[in-house]
Design an enzyme around this catalytic site. Structure first.
Site, PDB file in Angstrom:
ATOM      1  CE  LYS A  61      -6.566   3.636  -1.141  1.00  0.00           C
ATOM      2  NZ  LYS A  61      -5.225   3.027  -1.034  1.00  0.00           N
ATOM      3  CG  HIS A 190      -0.353   7.282  -3.969  1.00  0.00           C
ATOM      4  ND1 HIS A 190      -0.873   7.601  -5.210  1.00  0.00           N
ATOM      5  CD2 HIS A 190      -0.893   6.084  -3.625  1.00  0.00           C
ATOM      6  CE1 HIS A 190      -1.696   6.649  -5.594  1.00  0.00           C
ATOM      7  NE2 HIS A 190      -1.731   5.710  -4.650  1.00  0.00           N
ATOM      8  CD  GLU A 264       1.210   2.336  -0.476  1.00  0.00           C
ATOM      9  OE1 GLU A 264       0.285   3.115  -0.797  1.00  0.00           O
ATOM     10  OE2 GLU A 264       1.948   2.532   0.503  1.00  0.00           O
TER      11      GLU A 264
END
Length: 392
Positions: A61, A190, A264
């Site tokens: 993204k 996260h 990530e």
């Protein structure tokens, strides 16, 4: 002559001024992205140097340019995908299905079906509703329980939207998965995009260890820890500081090499790969009496285009000019506006630049993260073109 749509090559160091001159950006209506794909391999080496045990799964993204994804696939990165189109893009770039994690905790059923067709096995969940959905549409998939553990300081906190309560909900989700005959293989978290509170990683990894123990008690093969993103894209010293904390925490809580560790990163890889070159098409001087107090420049890209990162990603952009440097060059307080008719379209309000004219060019470095995928032609202004380069 440099060509659009192809990878142009260079030797040594990419000459930004030379590129701008040869392309004749002053004659272009739209702004110009100059993408140096070579920075991706440099960032990959930096990642492996500082966190050799953690495999990067690029967050698509952040910048879904096909050449970016292809370059990272060739380097050996995995991919964090949030939709079937991102999965498709990663597969077309050469990624293997086992190197993709479907990391969106809220997946449309049709996207789950596509993941099943492509044998994408790892899937992030954080609610009982998502577990029931997977049980119905893709019970063969392996679940990764995402829990909330946010940094106190981050550009984009994510905990309000994603992540279950580690103490109250994570165990219950594992028990539900067990009762349905589903497989849980690990946990994820996260700390927030653009994290500036590095000990948050240690807190999260310690929490993950406790959840691993519970999962193992239930008979799950707990073998995957996803430490998420939040890594800086333009400051390798900050990244090294984060990596030191992560490595110490992994050595303490996950010394078993059988546990696969992934992350990530998004901006870490692509932020510094792009420099945006814009043209001044209008100018205004704000005076206090007879003295010029502020100079305003209106350029051909704004917050509805590449500078959406100012709104969406809370990025503080920096600007550079192309005039010859001179210690005697007077600089003025400068405000830079985008091209649209919206007063929200403000890019910078506290820069200091020399006196520039309509038609002059200015450059914005580190513009590769959360810019390209979100840019729109609002008010009829075109999104930037991109020139790609790679060192030989």
């Amino acid at each position: 002559m440099y060509k659009f749509g192809e990878i142009n090559t260079y030797e040594g160091v990419l000459d930004l001024k030379g590129v701008v001159k040869e392309v004749d950006v002053e004659e272009m209506e739209e702004a110009l992205n100059i993408c140096d794909l070579s920075t991706l391999s440099q960032k990959y080496k930096t990642w492996i140097k500082h966190m050799p045990r953690v495999k990067p799964y690029y967050a698509v993204k952040c910048n879904d340019d096909a050449l970016i994804v292809k370059e990272l696939a060739d380097l050996g990165a995995g991919f964090d995908c949030a939709s079937k189109n991102e999965i498709k893009l990663a597969l077309e770039a050469g990624a293997k299905s086992e190197d993709i994690i479907f990391a969106n905790p809220c997946k449309p059923p049709s996207h789950l079906q596509y993941a099943k067709e492509k044998n994408i096995m790892a899937s992030t969940v954080d609610t009982e509703f998502e577990i029931y959905k997977i049980f119905e549409h893709y019970p063969e998939s392996n679940l990764v329980i995402r829990f909330r553990c946010e940094a106190k300081v981050a550009q984009c906190p994510l905990g309000d939207k994603f992540g279950c309560n580690a103490e109250e909900d994570a165990a219950a989700l594992m028990l539900l998965a067990k009762s349905l005959g589903l497989s849980v293989i690990g946990t994820s978290f996260h700390v927030g995009s653009g994290c500036s509170e590095y000990p948050a990683y240690n807190r999260a990894i310690a929490t993950a260890k406790n959840l691993f123990k519970f999962g193992e008690l239930l008979g799950f093969d707990m073998k995957l820890l996803d430490i998420g993103g939040g890594f800086p894209g333009a400051d390798d010293n900050k990244f090294a500081a984060i990596a030191e904390i992560v490595n110490m925490s992994l050595n303490k809580y996950f010394p078993d090499e059988k546990v696969e560790i992934i992350a990530e990163p998004g901006r870490f890889f692509v932020a510094s790969a792009y420099t945006l070159v814009c043209k001044i098409h209008a100018k205004r001087e704000v005076r206090a009496g007879k003295k010029v107090d502020v100079k305003m420049y209106y350029i051909n890209d704004g917050v509805y285009g590449s500078f959406n990162c100012v709104l969406y990603d809370h990025q503080e952009v920096t600007v550079e000019h192309f005039l010859e440097e001179d210690d005697n060059l007077k600089k003025f307080k400068t405000l830079i506006w985008g091209p649209t008719c919206d007063s929200l379209d403000k890019i910078i309000e506290d820069a200091y630049l020399p006196n520039l004219s309509c038609g002059d060019l200015i450059a914005f470095p580190n513009m590769g993260a959360y810019t390209v995928p979100i840019a729109s032609p609002f008010n009829g202004f075109m999104v930037p073109k991109t020139l790609y380069f790679k060192a030989i």
